[in-house]
Design a protein around this motif. Sequence first.
Motif, PDB file in Angstrom:
ATOM      1  N   GLN A1290      29.885  42.620  92.483  1.00  0.00           N
ATOM      2  CA  GLN A1290      30.280  43.249  91.224  1.00  0.00           C
ATOM      3  C   GLN A1290      30.342  44.773  91.347  1.00  0.00           C
ATOM      4  O   GLN A1290      31.050  45.440  90.599  1.00  0.00           O
ATOM      5  CB  GLN A1290      29.302  42.858  90.117  1.00  0.00           C
ATOM      6  CG  GLN A1290      29.337  41.388  89.753  1.00  0.00           C
ATOM      7  CD  GLN A1290      30.613  41.011  89.019  1.00  0.00           C
ATOM      8  OE1 GLN A1290      31.291  41.879  88.457  1.00  0.00           O
ATOM      9  NE2 GLN A1290      30.953  39.728  89.037  1.00  0.00           N
ATOM     10  N   GLU A1291      29.593  45.323  92.289  1.00  0.00           N
ATOM     11  CA  GLU A1291      29.539  46.779  92.446  1.00  0.00           C
ATOM     12  C   GLU A1291      30.915  47.352  92.738  1.00  0.00           C
ATOM     13  O   GLU A1291      31.321  48.359  92.151  1.00  0.00           O
ATOM     14  CB  GLU A1291      28.563  47.131  93.577  1.00  0.00           C
ATOM     15  CG  GLU A1291      28.440  48.632  93.816  1.00  0.00           C
ATOM     16  CD  GLU A1291      27.566  48.948  95.008  1.00  0.00           C
ATOM     17  OE1 GLU A1291      27.483  50.129  95.364  1.00  0.00           O
ATOM     18  OE2 GLU A1291      26.978  48.007  95.585  1.00  0.00           O
ATOM     19  N   GLN A1294      33.239  47.175  89.619  1.00  0.00           N
ATOM     20  CA  GLN A1294      32.904  48.022  88.468  1.00  0.00           C
ATOM     21  C   GLN A1294      32.985  49.507  88.785  1.00  0.00           C
ATOM     22  O   GLN A1294      32.901  50.339  87.891  1.00  0.00           O
ATOM     23  CB  GLN A1294      31.497  47.672  87.979  1.00  0.00           C
ATOM     24  CG  GLN A1294      31.401  46.265  87.399  1.00  0.00           C
ATOM     25  CD  GLN A1294      29.996  45.881  87.022  1.00  0.00           C
ATOM     26  OE1 GLN A1294      29.065  46.685  87.183  1.00  0.00           O
ATOM     27  NE2 GLN A1294      29.823  44.659  86.514  1.00  0.00           N
ATOM     28  N   ARG A1295      33.105  49.850  90.048  1.00  0.00           N
ATOM     29  CA  ARG A1295      33.160  51.258  90.422  1.00  0.00           C
ATOM     30  C   ARG A1295      34.530  51.827  90.104  1.00  0.00           C
ATOM     31  O   ARG A1295      35.559  51.238  90.436  1.00  0.00           O
ATOM     32  CB  ARG A1295      32.857  51.423  91.909  1.00  0.00           C
ATOM     33  CG  ARG A1295      32.711  52.887  92.339  1.00  0.00           C
ATOM     34  CD  ARG A1295      32.530  53.014  93.835  1.00  0.00           C
ATOM     35  NE  ARG A1295      31.352  52.302  94.298  1.00  0.00           N
ATOM     36  CZ  ARG A1295      31.014  52.216  95.585  1.00  0.00           C
ATOM     37  NH1 ARG A1295      31.796  52.766  96.513  1.00  0.00           N
ATOM     38  NH2 ARG A1295      29.915  51.564  95.925  1.00  0.00           N
ATOM     39  N   ASP A1296      34.550  52.981  89.449  1.00  0.00           N
ATOM     40  CA  ASP A1296      35.811  53.640  89.115  1.00  0.00           C
ATOM     41  C   ASP A1296      36.402  54.299  90.354  1.00  0.00           C
ATOM     42  O   ASP A1296      35.684  54.725  91.267  1.00  0.00           O
ATOM     43  CB  ASP A1296      35.592  54.697  88.028  1.00  0.00           C
ATOM     44  CG  ASP A1296      35.161  54.063  86.713  1.00  0.00           C
ATOM     45  OD1 ASP A1296      35.517  52.885  86.488  1.00  0.00           O
ATOM     46  OD2 ASP A1296      34.464  54.740  85.927  1.00  0.00           O
ATOM     47  N   LYS A1303      40.213  45.947  95.027  1.00  0.00           N
ATOM     48  CA  LYS A1303      39.415  45.112  94.138  1.00  0.00           C
ATOM     49  C   LYS A1303      39.910  43.665  94.106  1.00  0.00           C
ATOM     50  O   LYS A1303      39.121  42.732  93.951  1.00  0.00           O
ATOM     51  CB  LYS A1303      39.433  45.691  92.724  1.00  0.00           C
ATOM     52  CG  LYS A1303      38.649  46.983  92.566  1.00  0.00           C
ATOM     53  CD  LYS A1303      38.665  47.430  91.112  1.00  0.00           C
ATOM     54  CE  LYS A1303      37.834  48.693  90.906  1.00  0.00           C
ATOM     55  NZ  LYS A1303      37.820  49.134  89.505  1.00  0.00           N
ATOM     56  N   LYS A1307      37.754  39.912  94.057  1.00  0.00           N
ATOM     57  CA  LYS A1307      37.781  39.037  92.891  1.00  0.00           C
ATOM     58  C   LYS A1307      37.881  37.567  93.274  1.00  0.00           C
ATOM     59  O   LYS A1307      37.397  36.701  92.536  1.00  0.00           O
ATOM     60  CB  LYS A1307      38.970  39.404  91.991  1.00  0.00           C
ATOM     61  CG  LYS A1307      38.829  40.725  91.263  1.00  0.00           C
ATOM     62  CD  LYS A1307      40.075  40.974  90.419  1.00  0.00           C
ATOM     63  CE  LYS A1307      40.001  42.315  89.693  1.00  0.00           C
ATOM     64  NZ  LYS A1307      41.243  42.574  88.928  1.00  0.00           N
ATOM     65  N   GLU A1375      33.961  43.306  76.089  1.00  0.00           N
ATOM     66  CA  GLU A1375      33.761  43.903  77.414  1.00  0.00           C
ATOM     67  C   GLU A1375      34.953  43.611  78.335  1.00  0.00           C
ATOM     68  O   GLU A1375      35.442  44.511  79.031  1.00  0.00           O
ATOM     69  CB  GLU A1375      32.472  43.360  78.041  1.00  0.00           C
ATOM     70  CG  GLU A1375      31.212  43.942  77.433  1.00  0.00           C
ATOM     71  CD  GLU A1375      29.956  43.327  78.023  1.00  0.00           C
ATOM     72  OE1 GLU A1375      28.874  43.934  77.882  1.00  0.00           O
ATOM     73  OE2 GLU A1375      30.047  42.226  78.615  1.00  0.00           O
ATOM     74  N   ASN A1376      35.401  42.388  78.322  1.00  0.00           N
ATOM     75  CA  ASN A1376      36.532  42.016  79.179  1.00  0.00           C
ATOM     76  C   ASN A1376      37.804  42.737  78.771  1.00  0.00           C
ATOM     77  O   ASN A1376      38.565  43.204  79.623  1.00  0.00           O
ATOM     78  CB  ASN A1376      36.757  40.506  79.136  1.00  0.00           C
ATOM     79  CG  ASN A1376      35.621  39.737  79.801  1.00  0.00           C
ATOM     80  OD1 ASN A1376      34.888  40.284  80.622  1.00  0.00           O
ATOM     81  ND2 ASN A1376      35.467  38.468  79.434  1.00  0.00           N
ATOM     82  N   GLN A1379      37.670  46.393  79.768  1.00  0.00           N
ATOM     83  CA  GLN A1379      37.874  46.540  81.210  1.00  0.00           C
ATOM     84  C   GLN A1379      39.355  46.374  81.564  1.00  0.00           C
ATOM     85  O   GLN A1379      39.894  47.095  82.405  1.00  0.00           O
ATOM     86  CB  GLN A1379      37.034  45.507  81.965  1.00  0.00           C
ATOM     87  CG  GLN A1379      37.109  45.604  83.488  1.00  0.00           C
ATOM     88  CD  GLN A1379      36.647  46.954  84.011  1.00  0.00           C
ATOM     89  OE1 GLN A1379      35.667  47.505  83.516  1.00  0.00           O
ATOM     90  NE2 GLN A1379      37.369  47.490  84.977  1.00  0.00           N
ATOM     91  N   THR A1383      41.811  49.275  83.341  1.00  0.00           N
ATOM     92  CA  THR A1383      42.554  49.014  84.572  1.00  0.00           C
ATOM     93  C   THR A1383      44.027  49.335  84.399  1.00  0.00           C
ATOM     94  O   THR A1383      44.642  50.000  85.247  1.00  0.00           O
ATOM     95  CB  THR A1383      42.389  47.538  84.976  1.00  0.00           C
ATOM     96  OG1 THR A1383      41.004  47.254  85.167  1.00  0.00           O
ATOM     97  CG2 THR A1383      43.143  47.236  86.256  1.00  0.00           C
TER      98      THR A1383
END
Length: 1495
Positions: A1290-1291, A1294-1296, A1303, A1307, A1375-1376, A1379, A1383
């Motif tokens: 997940q790191e 979630q990192r910008d 990514k 996934k 939250e989804n 996100q 993106t």
Amino acid sequence: HLLNLLGLLYGANNQNFLSFSVIAGFRGTVPHGLSLEIGDTVQILEKCDGEFTGWTSTDNEGSFGGIFPSNYIHLKNACVKNKGQFEMVIPTEDSVITEMTSTLRDWGTMWKQLYVRNEGDLFHRLWHIMNEILDLRRQVLVGHLTHDRMKDVKRHITARLDWGNEQLGLDLVPRKEYAMVDPEEISITELYRLVCEFNTLERWTRFAEYAWHHILRAVIIQSWIGPCLPSVLLRETVLYIMHQMYIFCLSGRMGAGEKKNACNVQYRRPFGCAVLSIADLLAGDSKDDLILKVYMCNTESDWYQIHENIIKKLNARYNLTGLAVSLQLLHGDIEQIRREYTSMFTHGVSITRKLGFSNIIMPGEMRNDLYITVERGEFEKGGKSVARNVEVTMHVVDSGGQILRDFISFGSGEPPASEYHSFVLYHNNGPRWAELLKLPIPVDKFRGAHIRCEFRHCSTKEKGEKKLFGFSFVPLMQENGRTLPDGTHELIVHKCEENANLQDSSRYLKLPFSKGIFLANNSQAVKTTKESFWITSFLCSTKLTQNGRLLSVIFLQDTLDTLFGILDENSQKYGSKVFDCLVHIINLLQDSKFHHFKPVMDTYIESHFAGALAYRDLIKVMKWHIDRVTEVELHEHIQEVLKAQEYIFKYIVQSRRLFSIATGGQNEEEFRCCIQELLMSVRFFLSQESKGASALCQLQAVFLSSFPSVYSELLKLFDVREVANLVHDALGSLPTVMQGDESLQAVKLQSIGKTVESHLYTNPDSRYILLPVVLHHLHMHLQEQKDLIMCARILSNIFCLIKKNSSEKSVLEEIDVIVSSLLDILLRTILEITSRPQPSGSAMRLQFQDVTGEFVSCLLSLLRQMTDRHYQQLLDSFNTKDDLRDFLLQIFTVFRILIRPEMFPKDWTVMRLVIWDSYFFLAVIFINQLCLQLEMFTPSKKKKFMFTFILGEHKLHFIPALIGPFLEVTLIPQPDLRNVMIPIFHDMMDWEQRRSGNFKQVEAKLIDKLDSLMSEGKGDETYRELFNSIIPLFGPYPSLLKKIERETWRESGVSLIATVTRLMERLLDYRSGWQKIGCTVSLLNFYKTELNKEEMYIRYIHKLYDLHLKAQNFTEAAYTLLLYDELLEWSDRPLREFLNYPMQTEWQRKEYLHLTIIQNFDRGKCWENGIILCRKIAEQYESYYDYRNLSKMRMMEASLYDKIMDQQRLEPEFFRVGFYGKKFPFFLRNKEFVCRGHDYERLEAFQQRMLNEFPHAIAMQHANQPDETIFQAEAQYLQIYAVTPIPENQEVLQRDGIPDNIKSFYKVNHIWRFRYDRPFHKGTKDKENEFKSLWVERTTLILVQSLPGISRWFEVEKREVVEMSPLENAIEVLENKNQQLRTLISQCQTRQMQNINPLTMCLNGVIDAAVNGGVTRYQEAFFVKEYVLNHPEDGEKITRLRELMLEQAQILEFGLAVHEKFVPQDMRPLHKKLVDQFFVMKSSLGIQVYEQVHR
């Protein structure tokens, strides 16, 4: 009356019998009913009230069957074979019809299985073939076919039957005259030969040749399809049939050029071409009209090859129109066609002759056709600014300068013409025409004639003039009588004016005509010219030739009559010279070019030869030559004489016959003495020995090669015994030394072979005389192991003439000779060739198998023909017991070889049955020996015998060697045989347990052999139960498990049986073909975890790897090969050759595996995994200072990084699949899996794919867990729904700042867990706001291995089910969505997306939903005072929800700002609408107030 008739029929032995065939199926559901299938044969006991009592031919032991209606059967004539318990009722109809019926019934069942196994291609092809066979069967049953047509239909039927049997893996059926042969009625060698001939490419050739032998092609132009042609254009269409399986049609038009001006002069212009493949034609219905697509020629420079371009599909440049034709294929020769289709020949059908000689040219057959192809020209502009429009006009001119009328043909059915005009290609100085013409010029006009081609420029102006600017010519015959040679000729273009007079041919015939060929008396120099004209000629003539040597052959009868006339006038003076001329002419016919003239010579000898006195001189001169074979200077000439001996003897025999007829048989003794003396000279000549490849050896080889052709001529004058003695003496005079010239030895054996195949040998009287000398030479060659193929063929021919069970005295005497001469050497030969290693090449290996099988068939034929007397004589011939023992050991070794599976191909059942027939006979004789009848022994003798021959402890010597053979016996699906073997396995385990304290050897051998045998298709579910089940399956015999449970070592024994049973379950699933990849994974894991057999584990790794490559699962293939890679170390340990790997070090093999795995990860777009391996192998290169390979590896690694950033990767969808019910394979049954879908594959497509793989499965329409009823059902249930991957890393996600290309990998890779959400309402549903009671049941599936891996799917190991409250659900939704917005905004800012539409749609969806009540519903549900008071534990969650709503508003505001920068002009109104709605949304949520308070 019927019963009396039946009784009479049953009382007769092997007489005609009335067979009743079932014509309709009857289920037999009535009491005592007999079930009937269409096609069954039934036998009747009695009839009562319209019903029969009887049994079918399939009932065992003729037991009482049952009753059935009388109208369900049909009476047929038949005969009974083998009357009694195993009698067979055989219909008396045509055997081909019987075979068709039985074969189609067998195919019907197997055809349905093809559909079940999803073998669609073979399913449809077999369906097509079955329909064709049914159509052909109807034609045969009607009975209106001619004899030739019936043979042709049977040929097609048997070809299709053989093709189908081959495709379905059924037995090969040997045939003779299209009918099945009875192995009992022919010799074994003949049977073997039939099987061999049938197993070659001939059967495929027969299947492919539909109607090319003697076919009349009727092609009729029906109509033009497409744009109408102007009325001023005359259509011109020429059809050609190319022997390369294409019909093509060239179409021209008559016009005045490219301009639209009116013009009186017309000339030919290119229009179009059509091509039709004969293969496509035969695949369709020949009764329908065919549409030939006519491609119009837009580029005239391609006109000469337009048909080739269409075939090669280079026809994009052509416009399309159409031509309708009909084509009918008629079977038979031309005379038969004329008789059977009389009406067709009343409509002006034209018959096209072959472009070349027919196979046989008989006297009286006349043909003189010269084919000219107008190829191309090279012309100058001639002072014009543009290229010329050239037209070629061709005439045939005789020696007097007159044009020969009507000797130019444009095609079959076209009227002859006096001149030819070519196509005119517009403005082209290098035109290419490639037009073919036929000039049927009579022979008497050929000499002195020439072809004149005139070249004119065709003007496109209004006058349309044709101006002559040059001409070419070529004579058709030279002064020496030879015609124009076949081939391409470059002709000189002589310039001339328009008013030039070409009528006087003598003025230009003195000029040179070709740049390569000149007239004999022409001494003029060739003027340099750049203009040339090319033609190609081909002569098809029975009277003319380009070959001076053949001129005498063409006028054969006149020449030969003259020669023999000279011989009659003065044989003393001219006899030798006439003989030499005759030899020269005969040897001309030996040349393959003139082979077709041989029948001409034969016809002359039979019908026209009149030299009644010639035989004396011919014999005399020939003997003179043979007597001088030792004179070196005459060797070349004598060799020519020996080549011609066949026809010399024909002339001698015919001459003597004519003399006998004329004189009443005078001088008979004188003639016989002359022949005897001639053959005595031959025997002396053949008996001469020479070392090495001498000239004498060459002469002997030449004589022997044609000597057998003389036999038939001698039989016309001598008794068969006399000829046999003459031949015996001649062949017997050959030297027995085998160290001489090898080519002579081969020719000697070929001559023996031709002798055996000759008519002389087929006569029993002469055969007994010739047999000893034939066997003598065979024995010598077999002893030296030379020319084995030819030896086998000769032996086969010998035994083909000896019929089975023949008791004639002559046959028994022949067997005596063969046994004494050849039996011993034949056994040694079989042992020798079977002990050799098989050749590596496929062609050589087939040849090796053929010669082995032929020798075996000869041995079996000999053993079958030997009687008791022969066997006794053979035993008496051995002087000592040692000799007898050696012979018996030799023959037993051969018998052991004969039953090897590889001795014959798997579909040669008929040959295997022949061998087993001999074996059973031998076994019966062995068992019935007096020395083995224990009941006749005295007690003491019996005790001593039992003590000596009972194995006892010697059983250990058979472990583990006999485990494999015994196991193979148990795989035969016969219950009694299987159960008898159970005590043997138990005994083996018991004895090894006694010796070693375990049975590891038995276990290892059992598992290894079981894998190989079951992989070959042996074994079934019953076989698994034979080992495992405690309940006896077949009568009193217990299972192996039950026997083991009585032993002290039962614990380890039961463990072994459990292991073997589980292995068999997996092997049976693997063999079934269902989910081959999944079965392979199951077996692979079993060998690793339960059996710890590394070699089998590695083998299945590579089987799985090959399956993945075939399915293009490159990522899974890489993971699979990685399993083997992980077993290896970076060491220098040597590894043996294994699978496809050579002998190499462990380091080298691991390096190769690394590179292969990287390549597959690259092809599967799994570049991150490839980078890891690149680093590992780079470390190894660096440690060895291998900088060259290190550089390559770093570059490869860099390229993988580039692909991550530059190439697009699709994110696959994942699907959860449940397999419920007992009908699924073991490794799937009542289990659930998660599968990684293919690219672009969505849920509906995946469901359809699974239902195609399991066509009997029922798709469940809900996602709830099934109950126990579904688990235990005798059916297949599939439950499929999509699941969402839960990434481990997940790191990274979630990192910008990390690009989405990176990514996207994390996934969907290295995924262990997947989730599936099922929404439901708990309590009372609020109709105004459903979010208040909307709960979510979240199911998390945890796999045994992560995806992707060695398979596209893995089993679910664990399920976790939790319920999410409405508030938790709302938080996750926001939250989804936040996100997703981040993106898309980031992609838009960094210009990663091609257009702004995805961001527009997402903004519109969120804002529009909020305005219409989306997030407002969350406020109404969770921010009200009532909810806060009732759920104090949710305080933090409510705060989190409020923060997410604020965060979403901020993201939307920022997103609209970004959207404004990139939105195109046409979407500005939509953007303005979104901004207005956003402010409405903020005000409705009170966000401005909240922001001010917050500030």
